[in-house]
Write an enzyme that holds these catalytic residues in place. Sequence first.
Site: not given
Length: 492
Positions: A167, A175, A244, A266-267, A397
């Site tokens: 995305n 990053r 992800g 980072e979920l 989500e």
Amino acid sequence: MPLTPPIDAATIDSLIGRMPTSSFINGDFIGGEKDLSVENPATGEEIIAIASANAAAVGMDALDAACATAADWAATTPRHRSEILRRAYELCHERADDLALTMTMEMGKPLAEAYGEVNYGAEFLRWFSEEAVRTTGRFRPAPAVPDQDVLVYSQPVGPSLLITPWNFPFSMGTRKIGPALAAGCTVVLKPASLTPLSSLLLMEILRDAGVPPGVVNCVVTKESSTFSRTLMEDPRLRKISFTGSTPVGRTLLSQASRHVLRSSMELGGNAPFLVLESADIDKTVAAAMAGKFRNNGEACTAANRIYVHTNIAERFTAAFTAKVEALVLGNGLHEGTTLGPLIDNDAVTKCQELVDDATAKGAEVLLGGQVEDGPGHFYPATVLSNVPRDARVNREEIFGPVAPIIICDTVDDMVEAANDTEFGLMSYVCGQDIDEVRDVVGRIESGMVAVNVGVASDPSAPFGGVKESGIGREGSHEGLAEYLELKYVRMG
């Protein structure tokens, strides 16, 4: 000057003709059979075919290269690493047209937002070029023993596996790569197979900026699970950083336990957007538009659940719906487009399923709510009102342009509903009563809170969540620390 849509075919053909088409190992693009089709989600047509690497064989080649250069790269001076990252930052801006056009074609976001991602992604390289020379340590006398001292300093973690999502195909790479290189770590990057082109352009930038062969490697493969498992079974790998979904993150954490890898995750997110009774309607609507529809709604930080105080619900809903109705759905390369396609048909199907579930349970569709006909993977901007608490949109989500509005009678109801999730990445709070805002911010269970704004991501700030939204932080000083190990030395 940035490109102005619509983009002519000659510009697109020129870019495609210069595009790298294979994995990048030890300073070179390695070639291979072009068996992976990269498609434009706005048209469903192939942009280019690239080589999908053998996950096990090429993955090990990449790790071999990262391990072979690890000691030399760690031994370079922080200033040297800083200057390379600064040059990479400058090259990103020099090649902004190529990067932005590539992102829009492979991911679908409007071209203006793609330029925004170039700026955002490049800023990680600049930030960590500055942080590279600021690694701290400590020295002090031992408090209870004469003639002895305590020395604490940092060393690179070592070879690192970086797995990025589709995305934000450019900035998620910078990053992770920025702090890794600044700390003195070598890396193997695995981009999403849906959007590998931006990462391959980033490899060219890093090579041209002076990153030595083997320090940064990039493996493009359709065999994601085989690739990650192969590298994580090798004891030479010392860190994994993944962005992800939470289910995949759980699997990777389980695999990381075998060799006790340093892990950054980072979920998923399910961000609540709280509209307090004291909220300024115009400012709040602007924040909600950015928080919900930026990046076509395909962001882990996207405002998923909009909780509005009953006393202002009617005014907010009317103003918000009017702004949403003004969005222009279309190909991101076309002039005037403000909302692009979703990444694939599965994403479109999920949005429709969530809307159907909500309406079956009593929600009202104020805008949108039906799949668009025609080529590409489009779903219209959708506003739902009177959404019940048991609707799936409150639990899952969304990753699309669907905005559910839930009316709450009290602030306590809002906070309780906001925290009623396993996720805890991002939250939004809008209100002008500073005491009430401070109280709510303190009670919200999330790693980040945006107050009266719709975008909070900043390379100088620590990005990350709590609960099942992940562990670790990216950006800021904390982002560099994720790639450093502390060593304590007792000096006698």
